[in-house]
Scaffold this motif. Structure first.
Motif, PDB file in Angstrom:
ATOM      1  N   GLY A 116     116.143  67.788  83.854  1.00  0.00           N
ATOM      2  CA  GLY A 116     115.904  68.585  85.242  1.00  0.00           C
ATOM      3  C   GLY A 116     115.770  67.326  86.821  1.00  0.00           C
ATOM      4  O   GLY A 116     116.867  66.945  87.994  1.00  0.00           O
ATOM      5  N   ALA A 117     114.428  66.637  86.409  1.00  0.00           N
ATOM      6  CA  ALA A 117     114.386  65.793  87.011  1.00  0.00           C
ATOM      7  C   ALA A 117     115.573  64.585  87.525  1.00  0.00           C
ATOM      8  O   ALA A 117     115.784  63.985  88.498  1.00  0.00           O
ATOM      9  CB  ALA A 117     112.849  65.252  86.747  1.00  0.00           C
ATOM     10  N   LEU A 118     115.787  63.829  85.705  1.00  0.00           N
ATOM     11  CA  LEU A 118     116.854  62.803  85.630  1.00  0.00           C
ATOM     12  C   LEU A 118     117.903  63.498  86.939  1.00  0.00           C
ATOM     13  O   LEU A 118     118.208  62.335  87.434  1.00  0.00           O
ATOM     14  CB  LEU A 118     116.887  62.703  84.380  1.00  0.00           C
ATOM     15  N   LEU A 119     118.750  64.884  86.496  1.00  0.00           N
ATOM     16  CA  LEU A 119     119.719  65.877  87.724  1.00  0.00           C
ATOM     17  C   LEU A 119     119.129  64.931  88.957  1.00  0.00           C
ATOM     18  O   LEU A 119     120.149  64.969  90.234  1.00  0.00           O
ATOM     19  CB  LEU A 119     120.240  66.521  86.845  1.00  0.00           C
ATOM     20  N   LEU A 120     118.210  65.566  89.618  1.00  0.00           N
ATOM     21  CA  LEU A 120     117.382  65.686  91.012  1.00  0.00           C
ATOM     22  C   LEU A 120     117.495  64.310  91.426  1.00  0.00           C
ATOM     23  O   LEU A 120     118.020  63.793  92.427  1.00  0.00           O
ATOM     24  CB  LEU A 120     116.277  66.511  90.997  1.00  0.00           C
ATOM     25  N   TYR A 121     117.427  63.088  90.948  1.00  0.00           N
ATOM     26  CA  TYR A 121     117.048  61.889  91.002  1.00  0.00           C
ATOM     27  C   TYR A 121     118.110  60.895  91.036  1.00  0.00           C
ATOM     28  O   TYR A 121     118.472  60.529  91.619  1.00  0.00           O
ATOM     29  CB  TYR A 121     115.710  61.485  90.404  1.00  0.00           C
ATOM     30  N   HIS A 122     118.945  61.288  90.894  1.00  0.00           N
ATOM     31  CA  HIS A 122     120.266  60.870  90.500  1.00  0.00           C
ATOM     32  C   HIS A 122     121.007  61.314  91.103  1.00  0.00           C
ATOM     33  O   HIS A 122     122.363  60.409  91.362  1.00  0.00           O
ATOM     34  CB  HIS A 122     120.756  60.048  88.643  1.00  0.00           C
ATOM     35  N   ARG A 123     121.569  62.170  90.834  1.00  0.00           N
ATOM     36  CA  ARG A 123     121.949  63.380  91.584  1.00  0.00           C
ATOM     37  C   ARG A 123     124.096  63.161  91.234  1.00  0.00           C
ATOM     38  O   ARG A 123     124.569  62.668  91.629  1.00  0.00           O
ATOM     39  CB  ARG A 123     122.425  64.160  93.140  1.00  0.00           C
TER      40      ARG A 123
END
Length: 117
Positions: free
Chosen positions: A25-32
């Motif tokens: 989830g953090a990777l998704l929000l960081y990279h979008r």
């Protein structure tokens, strides 16, 4: 708590599923990414390859980010932080603190911080 629920919780904890989902989830929000499903599949493939030592684990932060975070914690420039500061930094990043091998009186240097985080 019912036995079935306890077994489910034990399974999730044993396989560290909550940490994995939190990181994804953090990777998704960081990279979008434009294609989140494909991005997640690639991230999981990198995790799998990283565990087999065939590739690099997908990290949210690079060494420069870790050094900046360390400097924020080491406000007086001693070159180390306390175990308590280190533990709080891990919690802030959503990382587990269960397996820490540092005593409360340990001093954590930048090199150790980068290696461990």
């Amino acid at each position: 708590m019912a036995a079935g629920e306890r077994q489910c919780r034990d399974y999730l904890e044993r396989h560290r599923i909550p940490e994995l989902l939190h990181r994804l989830g953090a990777l998704l929000l960081y990279h979008r990414p434009e294609r989140p499903r494909e991005f997640l599949i690639q991230a999981l493939e990198r995790v799998k390859a990283g565990k087999r030592a065939e590739g690099e684990y997908p990290y949210l932060m690079d060494e420069a980010n870790l050094a900046a975070m360390f400097q924020l914690l080491d406000v007086v420039g001693q070159g180390h932080i306390t175990a308590a500061q280190y533990r709080e930094a891990l919690k802030t990043l959503g990382l587990s603190t269960e397996d820490l091998q540092f005593g409360e009186d340990a001093n954590i240097t930048l090199d150790v911080f980068k290696e461990e985080v």
